[in-house]
Write a protein that holds these residues in place. Structure first.
Motif, short mmCIF file in Angstrom:
data_model
loop_
_atom_site.label_atom_id
_atom_site.label_comp_id
_atom_site.label_asym_id
_atom_site.label_seq_id
_atom_site.Cartn_x
_atom_site.Cartn_y
_atom_site.Cartn_z
N ARG A 208 0.96 -1.31 -0.17
CA ARG A 208 -0.03 0.07 0.11
C ARG A 208 0.79 1.28 0.02
O ARG A 208 0.75 2.22 -0.62
CB ARG A 208 -0.93 -0.05 1.19
CG ARG A 208 -2.14 -1.06 0.98
CD ARG A 208 -3.16 -0.89 2.20
NE ARG A 208 -4.14 -1.80 2.09
CZ ARG A 208 -5.21 -1.89 2.86
NH1 ARG A 208 -5.41 -0.93 3.88
NH2 ARG A 208 -6.19 -2.78 2.55
N ALA A 209 2.11 1.21 0.73
CA ALA A 209 3.04 2.43 0.71
C ALA A 209 3.55 2.67 -0.41
O ALA A 209 3.89 3.74 -0.46
CB ALA A 209 3.72 2.31 2.03
N VAL A 210 3.94 1.72 -1.26
CA VAL A 210 4.44 1.90 -2.54
C VAL A 210 3.68 1.97 -3.59
O VAL A 210 4.16 1.29 -4.85
CB VAL A 210 5.64 0.85 -2.67
CG1 VAL A 210 6.71 1.20 -1.55
CG2 VAL A 210 5.20 -0.47 -2.68
N ARG A 211 2.21 2.05 -3.61
CA ARG A 211 1.41 1.84 -4.63
C ARG A 211 1.76 2.48 -5.84
O ARG A 211 1.30 2.20 -7.11
CB ARG A 211 -0.03 2.20 -4.16
CG ARG A 211 -1.11 1.99 -5.08
CD ARG A 211 -2.65 1.94 -4.37
NE ARG A 211 -2.69 0.83 -3.67
CZ ARG A 211 -3.75 0.63 -2.80
NH1 ARG A 211 -4.67 1.63 -2.74
NH2 ARG A 211 -4.12 -0.64 -2.20
N ASP A 212 2.40 3.90 -5.72
CA ASP A 212 2.57 4.76 -6.75
C ASP A 212 3.87 4.43 -7.50
O ASP A 212 4.28 4.94 -8.36
CB ASP A 212 2.65 6.12 -6.35
CG ASP A 212 3.51 6.54 -5.21
OD1 ASP A 212 3.94 5.75 -4.41
OD2 ASP A 212 4.30 7.47 -5.19
N GLU A 225 -0.67 -19.44 0.61
CA GLU A 225 -1.93 -18.93 0.89
C GLU A 225 -1.74 -17.26 1.29
O GLU A 225 -2.60 -16.54 0.81
CB GLU A 225 -2.61 -19.53 1.99
CG GLU A 225 -3.03 -21.02 1.43
CD GLU A 225 -1.91 -22.03 1.36
OE1 GLU A 225 -2.36 -22.99 0.78
OE2 GLU A 225 -1.06 -21.75 1.98
N GLU A 226 -0.66 -17.07 1.97
CA GLU A 226 -0.49 -15.80 2.46
C GLU A 226 0.09 -14.57 1.27
O GLU A 226 -0.64 -13.78 0.89
CB GLU A 226 0.70 -15.61 3.55
CG GLU A 226 0.20 -16.42 4.96
CD GLU A 226 1.52 -16.40 5.67
OE1 GLU A 226 1.48 -16.20 7.02
OE2 GLU A 226 2.63 -16.76 5.00
N CYS A 227 0.78 -15.23 0.31
CA CYS A 227 1.11 -14.65 -0.70
C CYS A 227 0.02 -14.37 -1.63
O CYS A 227 -0.25 -13.15 -2.27
CB CYS A 227 2.21 -15.45 -1.59
SG CYS A 227 3.83 -15.48 -0.85
N LEU A 228 -1.13 -15.30 -1.85
CA LEU A 228 -2.17 -14.92 -2.48
C LEU A 228 -3.20 -13.89 -1.99
O LEU A 228 -3.75 -13.31 -2.76
CB LEU A 228 -2.92 -16.25 -2.74
CG LEU A 228 -4.10 -16.37 -3.57
CD1 LEU A 228 -3.97 -16.00 -4.94
CD2 LEU A 228 -5.01 -17.52 -3.48
N ALA A 229 -3.33 -13.83 -0.70
CA ALA A 229 -4.01 -12.87 -0.02
C ALA A 229 -3.41 -11.63 -0.44
O ALA A 229 -4.19 -10.56 -0.71
CB ALA A 229 -4.15 -13.11 1.23
N VAL A 230 -2.12 -11.47 -0.30
CA VAL A 230 -1.45 -10.14 -0.72
C VAL A 230 -1.43 -9.84 -1.98
O VAL A 230 -1.94 -8.61 -2.28
CB VAL A 230 0.07 -10.22 -0.28
CG1 VAL A 230 0.83 -8.76 -0.53
CG2 VAL A 230 0.37 -10.51 1.17
N ARG A 231 -1.57 -10.84 -2.82
CA ARG A 231 -1.70 -10.41 -4.10
C ARG A 231 -3.24 -10.16 -4.60
O ARG A 231 -3.19 -8.97 -5.57
CB ARG A 231 -1.46 -11.92 -5.07
CG ARG A 231 -2.06 -12.24 -6.26
CD ARG A 231 -1.33 -11.39 -7.37
NE ARG A 231 -1.81 -11.77 -8.72
CZ ARG A 231 -1.30 -11.03 -9.88
NH1 ARG A 231 -0.61 -10.29 -9.88
NH2 ARG A 231 -1.73 -11.63 -11.05
N ARG A 232 -4.01 -10.59 -4.11
CA ARG A 232 -5.40 -10.08 -4.28
C ARG A 232 -5.73 -8.78 -3.76
O ARG A 232 -6.66 -8.04 -4.05
CB ARG A 232 -6.49 -11.05 -3.63
CG ARG A 232 -6.20 -12.59 -4.41
CD ARG A 232 -7.23 -13.46 -3.77
NE ARG A 232 -7.34 -14.59 -4.78
CZ ARG A 232 -7.75 -15.76 -4.25
NH1 ARG A 232 -8.24 -15.99 -3.23
NH2 ARG A 232 -7.93 -16.89 -5.18
N ASN A 233 -4.59 -8.23 -2.98
CA ASN A 233 -4.68 -6.76 -2.45
C ASN A 233 -3.66 -5.94 -2.82
O ASN A 233 -3.60 -4.80 -2.35
CB ASN A 233 -4.91 -6.83 -0.88
CG ASN A 233 -6.05 -7.29 -0.46
OD1 ASN A 233 -7.17 -6.47 -0.38
ND2 ASN A 233 -6.21 -8.46 0.04
#
Length: 366
Positions: A208-212, A225-233
């Protein structure tokens, strides 16, 4: 042709920069590499190498390679080294799991196949694409300013792909990503590689902090599963590495839209035979790839170069030249970086000749 024996060597590969550091405070100063020769009744010898990234990166370690070869080697005597699919099934029947142990043997047999055919391994793996291919540079974990300076220096040497070792304190990692991106130019690619080092909530904070920022996010967390959760956000292109250890994970990841790029490490799959199978599946599925290994010297670099150079250009995200990271050369004829790019040898087989004076006395043979 039949295998008549295997010989195993151990060689230390000190790092040019003194140390290589990544998430969790892990670091290595000297890599412990294992070189294997496969002798045949035709008088030809094939060469392979495997070099785990220390004992705390993947479920692989240097002494385990050599212990596994003691179990595996004697039962391969009499097998045909050119029947690679059959030989791999035989190795899997002898030793369950431990693919990294089998990798150097498989690479050596590809070297033999190329010598017999009179062709470079990349021709046997599907054909050569272009004159050369681009490399990435891994940037050891340091304070943000030091990493930015390191990237600027390697960019001046011709690199345009940078794998930034993050996975530490999220606030510092955010600074690392921003500091490095600031010294890059349009067309350069930046990969923030956490090497499983963040928890899920930390990874969410960073993305989120480096979204730009124009950056790829690589393997932020320990589990799929954790990586997938991050990927989806996450708005960034996404790379999976440590969790990709077989065809099943590639199929699952594609079905879940879990990644845009995967890292294909030769020894993690068990050698060129299975790494090629994974590579070809990724091409069919439309997945980009970094073609590499855990680490290694001249022989591993040669194997990487042949697999990378035979990968369709559109799907080769990047590759690497591990022999440029270390001070010790172990083979003549290994590919050498030119302006951030590499090319596989055009000589038969891997195109390398081991430096026997460097390898020294074998640690085991059968």
């Amino acid at each position: 042709m039949r295998i008549t024996g295997l010989t195993v060597y151990q060689v230390d590969l000190p790092l040019r920069e003194g140390a290589y550091k990544w998430s969790g405070g892990k670091s290595v100063t000297v890599f412990d590499s294992t070189v294997v020769s496969v002798q045949t009744d035709a008088g030809l010898t094939g060469w392979g190498e495997v070099c785990p990234l220390g004992p705390a990166y993947l479920p692989a370690y240097a002494a385990g390679v050599r212990a596994g070869l003691v179990e595996l080697g004697p039962q391969l005597v009499g097998e045909n080294p050119l029947e690679l699919a059959k030989l791999n099934r035989r190795m899997d029947a002898i030793l369950k799991g431990h693919p990294y142990v089998k990798s150097a043997v498989d690479i050596a047999c590809w070297d033999l196949l190329g010598q017999v055919a009179g062709l470079p391994v990349c021709s046997l793996l599907g054909g050569r694409y272009g004159e050369d291919f681009g490399l990435y540079r891994a940037i050891s974990q340091e304070p943000p300013e030091a990493m930015a300076a390191s990237v600027a220096g390697y960019r001046a040497q011709g690199y345009h792909r940078f794998q930034l070792k993050v996975g530490g304190d999220p606030d510092v990692d955010i600074e690392r990503i921003r500091a490095v991106r600031a010294v890059l130019q349009p067309g350069d690619r930046l990969i923030a590689d956490a090497n499983t080092g963040w928890t899920q909530h930390e990874a969410q904070r960073v993305v989120r902090a480096v979204r730009d920022v124009d950056v790829y996010i690589e393997q932020p967390c320990l589990t799929y599963e954790e990586c997938l959760a991050v990927r989806r956000n996450c708005d960034h292109p996404f790379v999976l590495d440590e969790v990709v250890d077989g065809i099943d994970m590639l199929v699952r990841g594609k079905a879940d839209l879990a990644m845009d790029v995967v890292n294909i490490k030769i020894s993690k799959f068990g050698g060129l035979t299975k790494a090629r199978q994974a590579r070809d599946l990724c091409v069919s599925l439309g997945i980009g790839m970094t073609i590499e290994d855990s680490w290694g010297g001249d022989i591993v670099t040669a194997a990487i170069a042949h697999l990378a150079h035979s990968t369709p250009t559109d799907f080769l995200f990047t590759s690497t030249d591990f022999n440029s990271y270390v001070t010790q050369s172990i083979a003549e004829g290994a590919p050498q970086r030119q302006n951030g790019r590499l090319a596989a040898s055009t000589a038969p087989g891997l195109g390398i000749t081991p430096r026997l004076d460097v390898l020294g006395q074998p640690v085991w043979s059968c």
